[in-house]
Every structure is written in structure tokens, then in C-alpha cells.
Design an enzyme around this catalytic site. Structure first.
Site, PDB file in Angstrom:
ATOM      1  N   TYR A  34      -1.664  -1.030  -8.300  1.00 23.08           N
ATOM      2  CA  TYR A  34      -0.681  -0.016  -8.689  1.00 23.08           C
ATOM      3  C   TYR A  34       0.717  -0.354  -8.201  1.00 23.08           C
ATOM      4  O   TYR A  34       1.678   0.335  -8.547  1.00 23.08           O
ATOM      5  CB  TYR A  34      -1.092   1.357  -8.153  1.00 23.08           C
ATOM      6  CG  TYR A  34      -1.275   1.400  -6.650  1.00 23.08           C
ATOM      7  CD1 TYR A  34      -0.194   1.603  -5.804  1.00 23.08           C
ATOM      8  CD2 TYR A  34      -2.532   1.208  -6.090  1.00 23.08           C
ATOM      9  CE1 TYR A  34      -0.349   1.623  -4.430  1.00 23.08           C
ATOM     10  CE2 TYR A  34      -2.703   1.229  -4.718  1.00 23.08           C
ATOM     11  CZ  TYR A  34      -1.620   1.435  -3.894  1.00 23.08           C
ATOM     12  OH  TYR A  34      -1.780   1.440  -2.536  1.00 23.08           O
ATOM     13  N   ASP A  70     -14.241   4.310  -4.074  1.00 24.36           N
ATOM     14  CA  ASP A  70     -13.664   3.593  -5.215  1.00 24.36           C
ATOM     15  C   ASP A  70     -14.436   3.901  -6.496  1.00 24.36           C
ATOM     16  O   ASP A  70     -13.857   3.916  -7.590  1.00 24.36           O
ATOM     17  CB  ASP A  70     -13.704   2.077  -4.973  1.00 24.36           C
ATOM     18  CG  ASP A  70     -12.569   1.587  -4.094  1.00 24.36           C
ATOM     19  OD1 ASP A  70     -11.546   2.284  -4.004  1.00 24.36           O
ATOM     20  OD2 ASP A  70     -12.716   0.508  -3.488  1.00 24.36           O
ATOM     21  N   LEU A  85      -6.491  -2.613 -11.383  1.00 26.73           N
ATOM     22  CA  LEU A  85      -6.705  -1.793 -10.200  1.00 26.73           C
ATOM     23  C   LEU A  85      -5.468  -1.769  -9.305  1.00 26.73           C
ATOM     24  O   LEU A  85      -5.312  -0.877  -8.481  1.00 26.73           O
ATOM     25  CB  LEU A  85      -7.897  -2.311  -9.390  1.00 26.73           C
ATOM     26  CG  LEU A  85      -9.249  -2.399 -10.098  1.00 26.73           C
ATOM     27  CD1 LEU A  85     -10.350  -2.639  -9.074  1.00 26.73           C
ATOM     28  CD2 LEU A  85      -9.553  -1.154 -10.911  1.00 26.73           C
ATOM     29  N   ALA A  98     -13.952  -4.535  -4.756  1.00 23.97           N
ATOM     30  CA  ALA A  98     -13.486  -3.587  -5.769  1.00 23.97           C
ATOM     31  C   ALA A  98     -14.272  -3.739  -7.063  1.00 23.97           C
ATOM     32  O   ALA A  98     -14.600  -2.755  -7.728  1.00 23.97           O
ATOM     33  CB  ALA A  98     -11.994  -3.793  -6.026  1.00 23.97           C
ATOM     34  N   SER A 121       0.807  -1.216   0.000  1.00 23.61           N
ATOM     35  CA  SER A 121       0.000   0.000   0.000  1.00 23.61           C
ATOM     36  C   SER A 121       0.847   1.276   0.000  1.00 23.61           C
ATOM     37  O   SER A 121       1.826   1.401   0.733  1.00 23.61           O
ATOM     38  CB  SER A 121      -0.928   0.026   1.213  1.00 23.61           C
ATOM     39  OG  SER A 121      -1.666   1.237   1.254  1.00 23.61           O
ATOM     40  N   ASN A 145     -15.119   1.292   1.300  1.00 24.20           N
ATOM     41  CA  ASN A 145     -13.664   1.453   1.353  1.00 24.20           C
ATOM     42  C   ASN A 145     -13.249   2.656   2.184  1.00 24.20           C
ATOM     43  O   ASN A 145     -12.057   2.917   2.349  1.00 24.20           O
ATOM     44  CB  ASN A 145     -13.075   1.562  -0.055  1.00 24.20           C
ATOM     45  CG  ASN A 145     -13.251   2.935  -0.652  1.00 24.20           C
ATOM     46  OD1 ASN A 145     -14.364   3.476  -0.649  1.00 24.20           O
ATOM     47  ND2 ASN A 145     -12.183   3.517  -1.169  1.00 24.20           N
ATOM     48  N   LYS A 182     -13.769  -5.246   2.368  1.00 20.83           N
ATOM     49  CA  LYS A 182     -14.666  -4.194   1.878  1.00 20.83           C
ATOM     50  C   LYS A 182     -16.142  -4.557   1.993  1.00 20.83           C
ATOM     51  O   LYS A 182     -16.993  -3.662   2.094  1.00 20.83           O
ATOM     52  CB  LYS A 182     -14.332  -3.851   0.420  1.00 20.83           C
ATOM     53  CG  LYS A 182     -12.991  -3.160   0.255  1.00 20.83           C
ATOM     54  CD  LYS A 182     -12.760  -2.753  -1.192  1.00 20.83           C
ATOM     55  CE  LYS A 182     -11.427  -2.038  -1.348  1.00 20.83           C
ATOM     56  NZ  LYS A 182     -11.199  -1.533  -2.714  1.00 20.83           N
ATOM     57  N   GLY A 220     -15.098  -9.316  -6.182  1.00 16.43           N
ATOM     58  CA  GLY A 220     -15.013  -8.857  -4.803  1.00 16.43           C
ATOM     59  C   GLY A 220     -15.521  -7.441  -4.637  1.00 16.43           C
ATOM     60  O   GLY A 220     -16.232  -6.907  -5.496  1.00 16.43           O
TER      61      GLY A 220
END
Length: 250
Positions: free
Chosen positions: A212, A104, A210, A132, A14, A85, A64, A130
Site C-alpha cells: 500500500y 491477514d 498487497l 503473505a 509501514s 502476523n 511471518k 512467502g
């Protein structure tokens, strides 16, 4: 000092803490953002009790959806999406209340819009089902983009959902956007990617991950090798983080 943070597991990948702490420093805000690895959502109440200065939280995989059961209130969008989120914590002398939001949706939507002039002519194929993925579907609905979700865990009765093994990969030409909403490619799964027929990707496709970190997952590497345009989740992270900060600072 006021505290904010992120719950989920694992969290080594993260960038949220560095993003928010840089922001607080830049704006002269006396606050600190921390990562709180939480393997099991059942630990959430005791976690809150042990952090009395928390005023807001972000929530990531795998909590989430499950975190909703622990909240006092849901923002209408979060209720519609079915995933949270961002949490705003309202504290009084002897108690607190928790309200869940979903940023999100706006994060994904804002990061996708610049690419729609070229790739918005077709439908979107979403990999994973899920929390996201739920936000991605809502954003696509808002943009009036048709979509289909592939998942390992769904039945053929679910409208808009299809098991991976039932998808005909010749149909990939009907989808101009392919979105990885699974954790495959994220530490500790950097050497993994969704099991799709990458040979059918071309320069007519936008592949959006999604994730990064790493900046170019195996999913994006394989998409690039087929000539597809690719985007990672960094812009989505920043857009949803700004929306979360707005919620906390009201």
C-alpha cells in the site's frame, strides 16, 4: 504505558504506527504503537526481554513464518496457514506467553469480496510464496476461488506451486485475478515489479498488490496501462489491523 508494535525489516514504508496511534487517541486508550525494525528473527527473545510493557505485536516480512518457532501457542487458523502476523502477549509477574494469530486472511478476504461480482468468475494467480502468500491462498480457499502460485523457489512437485519460468503466459486469460504477494515495489524496491507478461493483461483482469506504500506500485502502473482494474493493500491493512486489535483487547 501499554505498548504494541510491529516487527519486521525494513519498516520505513509501514503505516501501522500512525493507524493504531490515531485509533488509541480517538478512543482515549492509554497505549502506544511503535515500529521495531528487526533484521534477524534470532534477536526476537532479547527484544522481548527489553520491552516489558509490550502486550501485542504485528509481524511483517520477512518474519511471518520464522517467528512461529518462538511462540508458545498458535491459533488454529495460523497453524493451518503456516504464517503469523499478530501476536498476543500474556504477561505474569515473572514470565510471559506468546500466542500467534493470522489476521491477514480476514484482511485480504474482506478487501477482495467487493470485487468478486465482476472478477470472481475465474481463478487467481498469486505471485510469490512467502508468509503473505500463504494467507492469500487460505482466503481464496475460503471463498472457493481456484488459485495457482508462481514462485522463484519451488519444485514442480509442489501442488499448486509453479516456477515462474514454467508458466505459459498465454494461460493468463484463464485467471481473472492477479495478486502480487512479493515485496517488489515496496521501499527500497520501488522501481521493481514481478517479471510477468504484462502485455497479456486486459480489462478482464483485477490486479491486486498487497503493498500500500507507494499507493500505486510499478506492478499496478503496468497493470493500469493495459486497462486492468487495480487495487492496493490499504483496505487489507486496515481490516487486518482491526482484527489484530480485537485479539489484543479481549
Amino acid at each position: 504505558m501499554t505498548e504494541y508494535g510491529l516487527i519486521g525489516f525494513p519498516l520505513e514504508h509501514s503505516a501501522s504506527a500512525s493507524y493504531f496511534n490515531d485509533k488509541f487517541h480517538r478512543l482515549g486508550i492509554k497505549a502506544h504503537y511503535r515500529l521495531f525494525p528487526l533484521p534477524n528473527i534470532s534477536e526476537f527473545p532479547s527484544f522481548l526481554a527489553s520491552h516489558p510493557f509490550l502486550c501485542g505485536l504485528n509481524v511483517t516480512s520477512p518474519h511471518k513464518i520464522a517467528v512461529i518457532d518462538y511462540l508458545d501457542e498458535l491459533d488454529p487458523l495460523a497453524h493451518d496457514v503456516g504464517a503469523v502476523n499478530t501476536i498476543r502477549i500474556e504477561r505474569s509477574t515473572s514470565s510471559y506467553s506468546l500466542k500467534g494469530y493470522n489476521t491477514d486472511v480476514v484482511g485480504f478476504r474482506q478487501s477482495l469480496i467487493p470485487h468478486l461480482k465482476r472478477f470472481g468468475h475465474g481463478a487467481a494467480l498469486i505471485l510469490g510464496n512467502g508468509g503473505a502468500s500463504k494467507a492469500v491462498r487460505k482466503a481464496l480457499d475460503q471463498l472457493q476461488i481456484e488459485h495457482l502460485t508462481l514462485s522463484r523457489h519451488c519444485s514442480t512437485e509442489n501442488i499448486g506451486l509453479l516456477p515462474y519460468q514454467d508458466f505459459d503466459w498465454e494461460r493468463l486469460q484463464d485467471f481473472s485475478i492477479v495478486i502480487n504477494a512479493t515485496p517488489l515495489g515496496m521501499p527500497p524496491h520501488e522501481d521493481e515489479c514481478p517479471r510477468i507478461d504484462y502485455s497479456r493483461l486486459s480489462d478482464r483482469h483485477l490486479c491486486y498488490d498487497l503493498i500500500y506504500n507507494p499507493p500505486k506500485t510499478l506492478f499496478l502502473q503496468r497493470a493500469e496501462s493495459q486497462g486492468a482494474m487495480y487495487v492496493n493493500g490499504r483496505e487489507m491493512l486496515e481490516a487486518q489491523a482491526e482484527a489484530a486489535y480485537h485479539i489484543w483487547s479481549r
